[in-house]
Write a protein that holds these residues in place. Structure first.
Motif, short mmCIF file in Angstrom:
data_model
loop_
_atom_site.label_atom_id
_atom_site.label_comp_id
_atom_site.label_asym_id
_atom_site.label_seq_id
_atom_site.Cartn_x
_atom_site.Cartn_y
_atom_site.Cartn_z
N GLN A 250 -11.23 3.16 -2.84
CA GLN A 250 -10.23 3.24 -3.91
C GLN A 250 -10.78 2.64 -5.20
O GLN A 250 -10.63 3.22 -6.28
CB GLN A 250 -8.96 2.50 -3.50
N GLY B 11 -3.93 8.36 3.22
CA GLY B 11 -4.45 9.36 4.12
C GLY B 11 -3.45 10.48 4.37
O GLY B 11 -2.45 10.62 3.69
N GLU C 19 0.82 -1.21 0.00
CA GLU C 19 0.00 0.00 0.00
C GLU C 19 0.86 1.25 0.00
O GLU C 19 0.53 2.24 -0.67
CB GLU C 19 -0.95 -0.01 1.20
N TYR D 56 -4.36 9.78 -1.57
CA TYR D 56 -5.00 10.12 -0.31
C TYR D 56 -5.88 8.97 0.19
O TYR D 56 -5.89 8.65 1.38
CB TYR D 56 -5.82 11.38 -0.49
N LEU D 57 -6.63 8.35 -0.71
CA LEU D 57 -7.50 7.24 -0.30
C LEU D 57 -6.70 6.04 0.19
O LEU D 57 -7.17 5.27 1.03
CB LEU D 57 -8.39 6.82 -1.47
N HIS E 4 -10.65 5.69 3.84
CA HIS E 4 -9.36 5.12 3.43
C HIS E 4 -9.43 3.60 3.45
O HIS E 4 -9.01 2.94 4.40
CB HIS E 4 -8.25 5.64 4.36
N ASN E 5 -9.98 3.05 2.38
CA ASN E 5 -10.11 1.60 2.28
C ASN E 5 -10.16 1.20 0.82
O ASN E 5 -10.34 2.04 -0.07
CB ASN E 5 -11.36 1.11 3.04
N ASP F 115 -7.29 9.95 10.13
CA ASP F 115 -7.95 9.51 8.90
C ASP F 115 -9.14 8.61 9.21
O ASP F 115 -9.11 7.79 10.12
CB ASP F 115 -6.94 8.76 8.03
N ALA G 151 0.76 4.18 -2.90
CA ALA G 151 0.55 5.58 -2.57
C ALA G 151 1.69 6.45 -3.09
O ALA G 151 1.46 7.54 -3.65
CB ALA G 151 0.39 5.75 -1.06
#
Length: 215
Positions: free
Chosen positions: A164, A149, A19, A145-146, A159-160, A154, A23
């Motif tokens: 997304q 965060g 992750e 950001y999703l 945010h999962n 957050d 990001a």
């Protein structure tokens, strides 16, 4: 929402969070589409790892080409190319907005739909920015950001992976490939031909990941 994620110019090592890698790549692409690289960013590319940790991975060749293109340019040359492709006097050579690729016009219904979805996520446009929310850099920054965060406060309902997936399917996947086509076909594109190629490869990987999530 922050302007861009911290950028670390290397594919993540095997023990890094997948992750975090996603990001960071969204943040890097947001930065490269929004503005030409400055001297500091070019210096980072100068020492960036050129090979992906997994040989033969789907991003390996595109990453190597992107690093090579950044090492071969200068801040002045990259700025001139960015201006010629995406700005200039009157109509730009290449548009960077989703509404254009989805409808053939700017500021159309896809932008309104995007704004509705951003509002549902608690996001609004930074009024200091001149670009509309359907600029490719903006939608990539929203994806960053999703995923990552902006801090300890957050909201897990934002945010999962599902958020997304929804945002990517609606506001990235339908048109970013067409943008990459336009850039790669343009005779003046040099640095951004490699940016577009890496963007295409990364979006394809993300698409496959969300396909598996839905399977």
């Amino acid at each position: 929402m922050s302007d861009t994620a911290p950028i670390r110019l290397a594919p993540a090592a095997a023990d890094d969070s997948v992750e975090l890698e996603r990001a960071e790549l969204y943040g890097l692409l947001a930065a490269l589409w929004l503005a030409p690289p400055d001297e500091a960013l070019l210096r980072q590319f100068g020492v960036a790892v050129t090979q992906a940790p997994q040989q033969g991975g789907p991003l390996e060749a595109a990453w190597e080409a992107l690093v090579a293109a950044m090492r071969a340019t200068t801040a002045d040359a990259a700025a001139a190319e960015h201006e010629a492709l995406f700005h200039g006097v009157g109509k730009p050579e290449v548009f960077l907005y989703g509404s254009y690729y989805l409808t053939g016009f700017l500021n159309e219904k896809p932008l309104a739909q995007l704004r509705d979805d951003l509002a549902a996520l608690g996001l609004t446009r930074d009024t200091d920015r001149g670009e509309t929310e359907d600029h490719v850099a903006y939608v990539f920054e929203v994806m960053r950001y999703l995923i990552a965060g902006d801090g300890a406060g957050d909201d897990p309902t934002v945010h999962n992976l599902e958020q997304q997936r929804r945002f990517f399917r609606a506001h990235v996947q339908p048109w970013v490939g067409a943008l990459c086509d336009a850039v790669q076909a343009h005779p003046r594109a040099e640095v951004w031909r490699s940016v577009a190629a890496f963007t295409r490869s990364f979006v394809e990987v993300e698409t496959q990941g969300f396909d598996l999530l839905e399977a």
